[in-house]
Design an enzyme around this catalytic site. Structure first.
Site, PDB file in Angstrom:
ATOM      1  N   SER A 125       0.840  -1.208   0.000  1.00 26.00           N
ATOM      2  CA  SER A 125       0.000   0.000   0.000  1.00 26.00           C
ATOM      3  C   SER A 125       0.866   1.245   0.000  1.00 26.00           C
ATOM      4  O   SER A 125       1.969   1.269   0.577  1.00 26.00           O
ATOM      5  CB  SER A 125      -0.867  -0.029   1.258  1.00 26.00           C
ATOM      6  OG  SER A 125      -1.455   1.221   1.481  1.00 26.00           O
ATOM      7  N   TYR A 150      -2.356  -1.352  11.073  1.00 23.06           N
ATOM      8  CA  TYR A 150      -2.571  -1.918   9.735  1.00 23.06           C
ATOM      9  C   TYR A 150      -1.423  -1.520   8.801  1.00 23.06           C
ATOM     10  O   TYR A 150      -0.809  -2.357   8.145  1.00 23.06           O
ATOM     11  CB  TYR A 150      -3.915  -1.446   9.144  1.00 23.06           C
ATOM     12  CG  TYR A 150      -3.931  -1.511   7.644  1.00 23.06           C
ATOM     13  CD1 TYR A 150      -4.043  -2.734   7.000  1.00 23.06           C
ATOM     14  CD2 TYR A 150      -3.768  -0.366   6.866  1.00 23.06           C
ATOM     15  CE1 TYR A 150      -3.998  -2.811   5.613  1.00 23.06           C
ATOM     16  CE2 TYR A 150      -3.727  -0.432   5.490  1.00 23.06           C
ATOM     17  CZ  TYR A 150      -3.840  -1.647   4.860  1.00 23.06           C
ATOM     18  OH  TYR A 150      -3.785  -1.714   3.500  1.00 23.06           O
ATOM     19  N   LYS A 154       1.832  -3.744   6.787  1.00 23.97           N
ATOM     20  CA  LYS A 154       2.266  -3.720   5.383  1.00 23.97           C
ATOM     21  C   LYS A 154       3.777  -3.488   5.306  1.00 23.97           C
ATOM     22  O   LYS A 154       4.492  -4.134   4.545  1.00 23.97           O
ATOM     23  CB  LYS A 154       1.511  -2.641   4.600  1.00 23.97           C
ATOM     24  CG  LYS A 154       0.051  -2.970   4.354  1.00 23.97           C
ATOM     25  CD  LYS A 154      -0.086  -4.148   3.387  1.00 23.97           C
ATOM     26  CE  LYS A 154      -1.475  -4.716   3.350  1.00 23.97           C
ATOM     27  NZ  LYS A 154      -1.594  -5.997   2.656  1.00 23.97           N
TER      28      LYS A 154
HETATM   29  C1  UD1 Z   1      -7.042   4.739   3.771  1.00 22.55           C
HETATM   30  C2  UD1 Z   1      -6.184   4.405   4.954  1.00 22.55           C
HETATM   31  C3  UD1 Z   1      -4.857   3.858   4.489  1.00 22.55           C
HETATM   32  C4  UD1 Z   1      -5.064   2.663   3.574  1.00 22.55           C
HETATM   33  C5  UD1 Z   1      -5.957   3.098   2.423  1.00 22.55           C
HETATM   34  C6  UD1 Z   1      -6.248   1.954   1.495  1.00 22.55           C
HETATM   35  C7  UD1 Z   1      -6.829   5.941   6.777  1.00 22.55           C
HETATM   36  C8  UD1 Z   1      -6.400   7.089   7.608  1.00 22.55           C
HETATM   37  N1  UD1 Z   1      -5.977   5.578   5.792  1.00 22.55           N
HETATM   38  O1  UD1 Z   1      -6.430   5.734   3.033  1.00 22.55           O
HETATM   39  O2  UD1 Z   1      -4.063   3.487   5.581  1.00 22.55           O
HETATM   40  O3  UD1 Z   1      -3.837   2.212   3.074  1.00 22.55           O
HETATM   41  O4  UD1 Z   1      -7.180   3.605   2.927  1.00 22.55           O
HETATM   42  O5  UD1 Z   1      -6.991   0.968   2.154  1.00 22.55           O
HETATM   43  O6  UD1 Z   1      -7.879   5.366   6.985  1.00 22.55           O
HETATM   44  N2  UD1 Z   1     -12.876  11.006   2.967  1.00 22.55           N
HETATM   45  C9  UD1 Z   1     -13.848  11.936   3.260  1.00 22.55           C
HETATM   46  N3  UD1 Z   1     -15.057  11.480   3.716  1.00 22.55           N
HETATM   47  C10 UD1 Z   1     -15.327  10.167   3.912  1.00 22.55           C
HETATM   48  C11 UD1 Z   1     -14.311   9.219   3.619  1.00 22.55           C
HETATM   49  C12 UD1 Z   1     -13.095   9.677   3.150  1.00 22.55           C
HETATM   50  O7  UD1 Z   1     -13.654  13.127   3.102  1.00 22.55           O
HETATM   51  O8  UD1 Z   1     -16.437   9.837   4.355  1.00 22.55           O
HETATM   52  C13 UD1 Z   1     -11.587  11.484   2.443  1.00 22.55           C
HETATM   53  C14 UD1 Z   1     -10.401  11.168   3.334  1.00 22.55           C
HETATM   54  O9  UD1 Z   1     -10.199  12.207   4.237  1.00 22.55           O
HETATM   55  C15 UD1 Z   1      -9.288  11.059   2.288  1.00 22.55           C
HETATM   56  C16 UD1 Z   1      -9.989  10.563   1.040  1.00 22.55           C
HETATM   57  O10 UD1 Z   1     -11.370  10.802   1.234  1.00 22.55           O
HETATM   58  O11 UD1 Z   1      -8.793  12.328   2.014  1.00 22.55           O
HETATM   59  C17 UD1 Z   1      -9.774   9.087   0.807  1.00 22.55           C
HETATM   60  O12 UD1 Z   1     -10.085   8.403   1.999  1.00 22.55           O
HETATM   61  P1  UD1 Z   1     -10.061   6.819   2.106  1.00 22.55           P
HETATM   62  O13 UD1 Z   1     -10.858   6.247   0.987  1.00 22.55           O
HETATM   63  O14 UD1 Z   1     -10.449   6.494   3.499  1.00 22.55           O
HETATM   64  O15 UD1 Z   1      -8.565   6.408   1.810  1.00 22.55           O
HETATM   65  P2  UD1 Z   1      -7.171   6.952   2.429  1.00 22.55           P
HETATM   66  O16 UD1 Z   1      -7.391   7.930   3.504  1.00 22.55           O
HETATM   67  O17 UD1 Z   1      -6.331   7.420   1.305  1.00 22.55           O
END
Ligand code: UD1
Length: 342
Positions: A125, A150, A154
């Site tokens: 990841s 988690y 990795k």
């Molecule tokens: C998450 C994990 C990361 C993991 C990756 C892939 C966290 C902090 N990080 O990354 O460790 O490797 O998934 O499985 O959980 N967002 C919103 N609203 C929401 C959901 C998400 O604004 O309801 C935003 C988040 O702040 C982020 C982006 O969308 O900026 C993507 O979020 P997400 O899909 O959870 O992935 P990652 O944060 O990149």
């Protein structure tokens, strides 16, 4: 040629099983069904039009792994997806994550050595890069301390794989996924989830479906183009296809280092607001959203330099963000029509 796929009924695993079959391989699919549904097996079979080989195996039980390799002595390589992956849960229950993700990998390596199987593709990841200083991030970027158990598993597994490959007759390609999204274009497989989603796109599709009143956007004051976080979203089928390129490279003896690492992304940084717009444009459905506080542990911006995978694996993405959003929405509709699936 038989390729063992661990966690092969999971989200990325199931899409990879389909692509392996499309490419002429025979996947031996194993899963302990703790995070996946047996129905995914039938769904894969529906897409490929034939039965697949499936065994319910607990990788943390080494005897079960030995029996598996005895039953299928002609396995030629392994793609290792099986892992727990819910970031929040890993913070509250770290031992569950360290135990499962590490022991399963150790057992796999020991059994591969015992049965003299060399090629291993590992599901890693971009979380290993943390909040990188230079963007786009390439494979030489320093590994940052993990923000969650988690993420740490990795990183630890990469270290274990590298050390083992350097000392033994094993070769590893570690694929560092950025943010896989979307679903198979048939809408027959996608990301199953038990309870609330773990990633942005399922939150968007659940909001579109009316399961949620609004999408919460975590922070509008980041130092990015529009104040929301930036990620590199990549269609899950493109991710799956990279595994075929990695397996091809290994079985054709083209490996130049015993532990190779590749970034898998689109190579484009997309903000959360841009994701909302992309969904609205792809589907014509408006998403109600609210910009709230930042989420703990989030990184501001991360997107991939994919030059290495493009040049050496000879792989590139074929799907667009619009494709991914359309497929994600069609998958959400499939879930809606089959409420027994979630
Ligand atoms: C998450 C994990 C990361 C993991 C990756 C892939 C966290 C902090 N990080 O990354 O460790 O490797 O998934 O499985 O959980 N967002 C919103 N609203 C929401 C959901 C998400 O604004 O309801 C935003 C988040 O702040 C982020 C982006 O969308 O900026 C993507 O979020 P997400 O899909 O959870 O992935 P990652 O944060 O990149």
């Amino acid at each position: 040629m038989k390729i063992l796929v661990t966690g092969g009924l999971g989200y990325i695993g199931s899409h990879t099983v389909v692509e392996l079959i499309n490419a002429g391989f025979t996947p031996i699919v194993i899963d302990n069904l703790s995070e996946s549904e047996i129905e995914v097996k039938e769904r894969i079979e529906k897409i490929v039009g034939k039965p697949i080989i499936f065994e319910q195996v607990e990788m943390c039980n080494k005897n079960e792994m030995i029996q598996l390799f005895e039953k299928y002595p002609d396995i030629k390589g392994v793609i290792h997806f099986a892992a727990y992956l819910i970031v929040n849960e890993s913070v509250t229950n770290p031992l569950k994550y360290y135990h499962n993700n590490i022991i399963s990998t150790l057992n796999l390596l020991e059994v591969m050595l015992q049965f003299k199987i060399k090629p291993l593709v590992f599901s890693s990841s971009c979380t290993v890069y943390g909040n990188p200083e230079d963007l786009p991030v390439n494979e030489h970027a320093p590994i940052q301390p993990a923000v969650s158990p988690y993420g740490n598993t990795k990183k630890m597994c990469e270290d274990i794989l590298k050390d083992t490959a350097l000392a033994n007759d094993i070769e590893v390609i570690s694929l560092r996924y950025f943010n896989p999204i979307g679903a198979h274009e048939s809408s027959i497989i996608g990301e199953f989830q038990d309870g609330p989603p773990h990633h942005l796109v399922p939150y968007i599709t659940e909001t579109a479906r009316g399961l949620r009143n609004e999408l919460r956007i975590f922070g509008g004051d980041w130092n990015t183009k529009d104040g929301t976080c930036v990620r590199d979203y990549i269609h899950v089928v493109d991710v799956a296809k990279a595994h075929i390129s990695a397996v091809d490279r290994m079985i054709n003896n083209k490996i130049s280092e015993k532990f190779e690492v590749y970034n898998l992304g689109m190579g484009v940084g997309v903000s959360v607001l841009e994701m909302v717009n992309a969904f609205e444009e792809a589907t014509g459905i408006k998403i109600k959203y609210n910009i709230t506080a930042r989420r703990e542990g989030d990184v501001e911006a991360v997107y991939a330099d994919t030059t290495k995978a493009n040049q050496i694996l000879n792989w590139k993405t074929e799907k667009t963000l619009t494709d991914a959003m359309r497929d994600a929405w069609n998958w959400e509709k499939e879930l809606m029509n089959n409420s027994n699936l979630i």
